[in-house]
Design a protein around this motif. Sequence first.
Motif, PDB file in Angstrom:
ATOM      1  N   THR A  96       0.808  -1.342   0.111  1.00 49.29           N
ATOM      2  CA  THR A  96       0.053   0.051  -0.034  1.00 49.29           C
ATOM      3  C   THR A  96       0.951   1.312   0.035  1.00 49.29           C
ATOM      4  O   THR A  96       1.886   1.342   0.718  1.00 49.29           O
ATOM      5  N   LEU A  97       0.346   2.135  -0.779  1.00 53.55           N
ATOM      6  CA  LEU A  97       1.462   3.511  -1.053  1.00 53.55           C
ATOM      7  C   LEU A  97       0.725   4.495  -0.259  1.00 53.55           C
ATOM      8  O   LEU A  97      -0.516   4.857  -0.207  1.00 53.55           O
ATOM      9  N   ASN A  98       1.540   5.230   0.784  1.00 49.49           N
ATOM     10  CA  ASN A  98       1.163   6.298   1.652  1.00 49.49           C
ATOM     11  C   ASN A  98       1.652   7.634   1.064  1.00 49.49           C
ATOM     12  O   ASN A  98       2.841   7.588   1.056  1.00 49.49           O
ATOM     13  N   ILE A  99       0.820   8.411   0.102  1.00 48.79           N
ATOM     14  CA  ILE A  99       1.233   9.348  -0.556  1.00 48.79           C
ATOM     15  C   ILE A  99       1.397  10.785   0.192  1.00 48.79           C
ATOM     16  O   ILE A  99       0.396  10.994   0.780  1.00 48.79           O
ATOM     17  N   CYS A 100       2.595  11.384   0.330  1.00 46.71           N
ATOM     18  CA  CYS A 100       2.693  12.532   1.361  1.00 46.71           C
ATOM     19  C   CYS A 100       3.196  13.722   0.206  1.00 46.71           C
ATOM     20  O   CYS A 100       4.226  13.587  -0.417  1.00 46.71           O
ATOM     21  N   VAL A 101       2.502  14.795   0.491  1.00 44.03           N
ATOM     22  CA  VAL A 101       2.822  16.015  -0.637  1.00 44.03           C
ATOM     23  C   VAL A 101       3.519  17.047   0.393  1.00 44.03           C
ATOM     24  O   VAL A 101       2.871  17.597   1.385  1.00 44.03           O
ATOM     25  N   THR A 102       4.714  17.395   0.210  1.00 44.60           N
ATOM     26  CA  THR A 102       5.570  18.438   0.881  1.00 44.60           C
ATOM     27  C   THR A 102       5.174  19.951   0.583  1.00 44.60           C
ATOM     28  O   THR A 102       5.461  20.733   1.413  1.00 44.60           O
ATOM     29  N   LEU A 107      10.154  21.375   6.449  1.00 45.23           N
ATOM     30  CA  LEU A 107       9.681  20.840   7.730  1.00 45.23           C
ATOM     31  C   LEU A 107       8.584  19.787   7.525  1.00 45.23           C
ATOM     32  O   LEU A 107       8.625  18.847   8.206  1.00 45.23           O
ATOM     33  N   LEU A 108       7.801  20.048   6.635  1.00 47.54           N
ATOM     34  CA  LEU A 108       6.867  18.965   6.288  1.00 47.54           C
ATOM     35  C   LEU A 108       7.309  17.571   5.995  1.00 47.54           C
ATOM     36  O   LEU A 108       6.920  16.614   6.348  1.00 47.54           O
ATOM     37  N   GLU A 109       8.484  17.733   4.960  1.00 49.10           N
ATOM     38  CA  GLU A 109       9.084  16.535   4.308  1.00 49.10           C
ATOM     39  C   GLU A 109       9.674  15.894   5.565  1.00 49.10           C
ATOM     40  O   GLU A 109       9.746  14.738   5.582  1.00 49.10           O
ATOM     41  N   LYS A 110      10.333  16.634   6.467  1.00 52.02           N
ATOM     42  CA  LYS A 110      11.078  15.985   7.779  1.00 52.02           C
ATOM     43  C   LYS A 110       9.841  15.328   8.752  1.00 52.02           C
ATOM     44  O   LYS A 110      10.197  14.078   8.882  1.00 52.02           O
TER      45      LYS A 110
END
Length: 343
Positions: A96-102, A107-110
Amino acid sequence: MNSSRPVTIKDIARRFRCSPSTVSRALNDHPAINEDTRKNIQEYAKEVGYQRNEVSLSLLNKKTATLGVVVPTISNYYETAVIEGLHTALQPLGYTLNICVTNENYLLEKEYLSKLLSNRAEGIFLSVSQETYDSGYYEHLESVIQRKTPLIFIDREYEDFETSRATVDDYHGAFAAVEHLINIGYKQIAHLKGPNGLTVSEQRFKGYVDCLKKYDMPVREELIINTNFKVESAIVPTKRLLEMVSPPDAIFGVNDQVAIGAMRVVKDKNLKIPQDVGLVGFDNSPISAYTFPSLTTVSRPGRKIGMEASRLFINQINGSGDFSHESIVLPSELVIRESSLRI
């Protein structure tokens, strides 16, 4: 039984007056349990809507089958094509892919990387944010490596890290785009550059500069203006370019969105494309074939990047002690359309 809460193995065990471990074995089709008992328990579980607790199981198995995909945006065609490639390759394997948009935010990436590690993601695919490049802080990437979680760079990379990566040859794509404009007969070629320090921007900029130098054409600093990757970021820079005493006769945009923004400004000035100003973009986004005139661009194989990154991940988790990281660079390809074909 209270219908508002999920049915548990203990509930089923009470119903059949047996131990929860017996129910668990029956649900997993264990041969030690009598076949009729297994069948009865399985049918009852289905009837009452029992669902296995995947989180608890993953804790027992030490595997979560989840992967993190951390990207700066999903508003561009290219990023969605990369994600589609990852999904196509990895979903059939049970991931399952968890998609995270920075949104280009360090700081969001971290934070995303920290959460993915806490949730025991089995691998992370990362396209580094603009702010991370600007800040020079990469400790959050080091923590992924220290945890021995596979980290695969997709598209944007950070060169000093010993990890696998799948990227596109942006340099030769940009070189081909500028060479095409020169061969058509354009003499003053401007470049809407994109953000400083970002690998994709710098590689395309280098291709632009090296091509001009190859053909003994001047690199005019005033014809190189920064934008970001959004269409509106091209409006003011293009106006500046066209209002110069010696304006450009062609514009190479860092991506299609920027080139389309420039196209709007050129038209507003009642200049003809490609006769007065030639235009070239980058990415071959679907809209580029339908602008008027259609946009010459450089195609980047986003879906294939996703597929190749998936292969790198699988190689890494199946690799033994002598595993070595791979760097895949896929070719880009010039797509010639109306916006640069001056007759």
